[in-house]
Write a protein that holds these residues in place. Structure first.
Motif, PDB file in Angstrom:
ATOM      1  N   UNK A   1      11.415 -37.795  24.994  1.00 17.04           N
ATOM      2  CA  UNK A   1      12.251 -38.988  24.863  1.00 17.04           C
ATOM      3  C   UNK A   1      11.671 -40.164  25.650  1.00 17.04           C
ATOM      4  N   UNK A   2      11.027 -39.897  26.779  1.00 15.48           N
ATOM      5  CA  UNK A   2      10.392 -40.988  27.527  1.00 15.48           C
ATOM      6  C   UNK A   2       9.211 -41.551  26.735  1.00 15.48           C
ATOM      7  N   UNK A   3       8.407 -40.678  26.150  1.00 14.78           N
ATOM      8  CA  UNK A   3       7.297 -41.141  25.317  1.00 14.78           C
ATOM      9  C   UNK A   3       7.813 -41.953  24.130  1.00 14.78           C
ATOM     10  N   UNK A   4       8.878 -41.496  23.528  1.00 10.06           N
ATOM     11  CA  UNK A   4       9.447 -42.209  22.380  1.00 10.06           C
ATOM     12  C   UNK A   4       9.971 -43.583  22.802  1.00 10.06           C
ATOM     13  N   UNK A   5      10.505 -43.667  24.007  1.00 10.86           N
ATOM     14  CA  UNK A   5      11.024 -44.949  24.496  1.00 10.86           C
ATOM     15  C   UNK A   5       9.888 -45.950  24.697  1.00 10.86           C
ATOM     16  N   UNK A   6       8.799 -45.511  25.316  1.00  8.48           N
ATOM     17  CA  UNK A   6       7.699 -46.430  25.602  1.00  8.48           C
ATOM     18  C   UNK A   6       6.800 -46.661  24.395  1.00  8.48           C
ATOM     19  N   UNK A   7       7.010 -45.934  23.308  1.00  7.09           N
ATOM     20  CA  UNK A   7       6.227 -46.156  22.096  1.00  7.09           C
ATOM     21  C   UNK A   7       6.828 -47.218  21.201  1.00  7.09           C
TER      22      UNK A   7
END
Length: 324
Positions: free
Chosen positions: A286-292
């Motif tokens: 979810x953190x990767x998805x947020x910063x993507x």
């Protein structure tokens, strides 16, 4: 002067619905037969492995259920979480400072940072923990003052260096060395034009890093650092050797007392580690998805969304194949 009108361009004939596969309104393309064969073979192998794991009496699943939520195991789990959290914060903070030191224009700071990273990545973690655990034999007291001169403040090392402090400092020191390379690689991945644009706008260097460079670098830092965090979570099992009963230490002590339950106790530790790493991986996703969001045209679908899309596709294919 006469002008002859140009005939309109001819358009290619449009295929009727359902022709050509993949067109709008047509059936989705059929997967190749080899895909179904591969899926069947994998499912058979997974089923056999699950059957052997469940039905083998050697694993003693009744004893596993008995030990899984015992207070002594949960106390060790709590210590594992505490050591991991403190070491992760200490390691990330130290890694950011070391990465900035390695990127610094000061040759002394750059050399000291490089030496620290080189040394701590070269020494095994268990050696660092054992060295810190026996540090009181080398330095009974610690002091702050003028080098080769008087000491202003003196500490009793044996009172300060408790077992959990030794574990957190040892893990944090080693984690900082690896985190420094992760952060440095993430900062270097940011396009140089971002630095130049921020400098052209007159933004202070520290604000350039905190507001422009570091948020963009997080997209590269997060996946690598979460891998480091998972490794740190499992590395906490080594604190058993410095007399700290974490999850693995609790299981080891119980196995020594109940030798007939060695296998179910090891399974208890294994399942808890799998649960913890799975939770960390979910947070990572979810953190990767947020910063993507600012780097991709469309944010990747979540596993639940992909599962729903797959079910809709299966229902559509089933209706088309069973339609008269």
């Amino acid at each position: 002067m006469s002008h002859t009108p140009r005939p309109p361009p001819r358009r290619a004939p449009r295929a009727p619905p359902g022709v050509g596969g993949g067109g709008r309104g047509g059936p989705p393309p059929r997967p190749p037969p080899g895909r179904w064969v591969t899926a069947a073979v994998v499912l058979v192998l997974v089923s056999q492995a699950a059957h052997g794991l469940i039905t083998n009496p050697f694993y003693q699943w009744d004893r596993f259920a008995y030990w899984f939520l015992r207070p002594v195991v949960l106390d060790g789990l709590l210590i594992t979480l505490q050591v991991t959290a403190y070491s992760a914060v200490l390691g990330l903070a130290g890694g950011v400072l070391l990465a900035l030191g390695r990127l610094s224009g000061n040759p002394v700071v750059r050399s000291v940072s490089w030496t620290y990273v080189w040394l701590l990545r070269s020494v095994p973690l268990i050696v660092v923990l054992l060295f810190l655990y026996n540090l009181s034999a080398l330095y009974p007291t610690l002091s702050l003052g003028v080098p080769f001169g008087p000491a202003f403040v003196t500490f009793d090392e044996s009172r300060i260096a408790t077992d959990i402090v030794v574990a957190v400092i040892g893990l944090g020191m080693c984690e900082a060395a690896y985190a420094a390379e992760v952060v440095r690689a993430g900062v270097l991945s940011v396009d140089q034009g971002q630095h130049e644009a921020a400098a052209a706008l007159g933004i202070p260097r520290w604000r350039q890093f905190t507001r422009i460079v570091f948020p963009q670098a997080l997209r590269s830092i997060v996946p690598s650092y979460v891998n480091q965090l998972i490794g740190l979570l499992k590395a906490t099992s080594l604190v058993f050797y410095v007399s700290l009963l974490d999850l693995f230490g609790s299981v080891q002590s119980l196995a020594a007392t109940y030798p007939g339950d060695v296998v179910p106790l090891l399974l208890v530790a294994t399942v808890w580690y799998v649960i913890l790493t799975s939770l960390v991986s979910a947070v990572q996703y979810h953190v990767e998805r947020y910063y993507a969001r600012g780097a991709l045209r469309a944010v990747p679908a979540t596993p639940l969304q992909r599962a729903r899309a797959g079910l809709r596709e299966l229902r559509l294919r089933f209706r088309q194949e069973t339609a008269p």
